[in-house]
Design a protein around this motif. Structure first.
Motif, PDB file in Angstrom:
ATOM      1  N   GLU A 127      56.689  24.877 -35.035  1.00 59.88           N
ATOM      2  CA  GLU A 127      55.692  24.170 -35.852  1.00 59.88           C
ATOM      3  C   GLU A 127      54.499  23.731 -35.012  1.00 59.88           C
ATOM      4  O   GLU A 127      53.378  23.550 -35.532  1.00 59.88           O
ATOM      5  N   TYR A 178      55.603  39.794 -40.230  1.00 59.51           N
ATOM      6  CA  TYR A 178      54.604  38.910 -39.626  1.00 59.51           C
ATOM      7  C   TYR A 178      53.740  39.638 -38.589  1.00 59.51           C
ATOM      8  O   TYR A 178      52.650  39.185 -38.254  1.00 59.51           O
ATOM      9  N   LYS A 191      52.660  32.840 -39.373  1.00 59.31           N
ATOM     10  CA  LYS A 191      52.908  33.388 -40.716  1.00 59.31           C
ATOM     11  C   LYS A 191      53.945  32.562 -41.484  1.00 59.31           C
ATOM     12  O   LYS A 191      54.474  33.017 -42.497  1.00 59.31           O
ATOM     13  N   GLY A 192      54.224  31.352 -40.981  1.00 62.93           N
ATOM     14  CA  GLY A 192      55.065  30.436 -41.737  1.00 62.93           C
ATOM     15  C   GLY A 192      56.539  30.448 -41.409  1.00 62.93           C
ATOM     16  O   GLY A 192      57.321  29.709 -42.028  1.00 62.93           O
ATOM     17  N   ARG A 214      51.450  26.205 -35.085  1.00 62.38           N
ATOM     18  CA  ARG A 214      50.571  26.226 -36.261  1.00 62.38           C
ATOM     19  C   ARG A 214      49.485  25.166 -36.206  1.00 62.38           C
ATOM     20  O   ARG A 214      48.484  25.263 -36.924  1.00 62.38           O
TER      21      ARG A 214
END
Length: 270
Positions: A43, A89, A78-79, A46
């Protein structure tokens, strides 16, 4: 994207994209099937700015470490949450990711030269060349190229300059940090040395637990912290300070690792 658009190093982005895609597909199984990669902290990726980010990491193989980071960074963007599931991705990869590597390594064959095109910022090492100790001046063009890469995107560096563990941090990394003031993100990897050969191209052993821990960006006082202070902090952040050797005896570490590998579930869903 215009088909002949180039990055600051003159590399055609369309070609680079296809190289990343191809090598991404080829290498994906190395971190999902043969030896699953355990990820923590994706995380953080991002939330990073688009440019002027420097990743500092310990080093275990020439190429497998970098390839894993390309996978993890793109998957996170890409999450994916601490996962490399679904290779999709890699179809639209982040193309402004670079890694610092020794020029002699990246010129040692056709495959390294292709890897270099995919994102290497090649430099001449000042302390070692052709397996021998040397003492030469830093090339200003190397420093300029690192700045160029930071201005364009993200840069991965292995500040020990070797795959051998617990070697000293090179002061040049701290000088770069003080001079260019990048966001510095520490990464700690493990398991790659046991999974792959030294180059990171051949799978040496299967069913090894690989890990990558991405830590929050370091809070650095660029103006007042000294080079030596930054070096010391990096040693601790990437867990390469000699004190880490004293935490667990080598024999006990080997026993714990063996037990961990016995417990892990190897054939997870692909």
């Amino acid at each position: 994207m215009p088909i002949f658009k180039r990055n600051p190093f003159g590399h055609i982005l369309f070609l680079k994209k296809w190289l990343v895609r191809i090598f991404g597909v080829i290498s994906h199984g190395r971190y999902r099937r043969f030896n699953k990669l355990q990820i923590e902290g994706s995380e953080i990726i991002r939330d990073l700015p688009e440019t002027n980010v420097l990743f500092v990491s310990n080093h275990q193989t020439y190429f497998a470490d970098v390839a894993a980071m390309f996978h993890v960074f793109n998957a996170a963007l890409k999450g994916r949450v601490d996962s490399l599931k679904n290779i999709g991705y890699i179809w639209q990869p982040k193309l402004n990711i670079y890694f610092i590597a020794a020029s002699e390594t990246m010129k040692s064959g056709l495959l390294p030269k292709i890897f270099a095109y995919a994102g290497s910022v090649s430099i001449d090492r000042t302390w070692r060349s052709a397996g021998k100790e040397v003492n030469r001046q830093v090339k200003m063009s190397d420093i300029s190229n690192i700045k160029k890469a930071l201005d364009d995107g993200w840069v991965i560096t292995f500040p020990q300059g070797t795959t051998k563990p617990f070697k000293p941090i090179r002061r040049g990394t701290a000088h770069i940090i003080k001079t260019y003031k990048p966001v510095v993100v520490p990464i700690v990897i493990d398991g790659f040395r046991r999974s792959f050969d030294k180059k990171g191209l051949i799978i040496k052993k299967r069913n090894i637990l690989q890990s990558m821990v991405i830590k929050p960006p370091m809070e650095i006082d660029y103006e007042n912290e000294t080079v030596d202070e930054i070096v010391k902090r990096i040693e601790f952040e990437i867990e390469q300070h000699p004190s880490f050797l004293k935490v667990v005896p080598v024999e006990e570490y080997a026993r714990q690792e063996e037990e961990l590998n016995k417990k892990r579930k190897f054939w997870d869903l692909y």
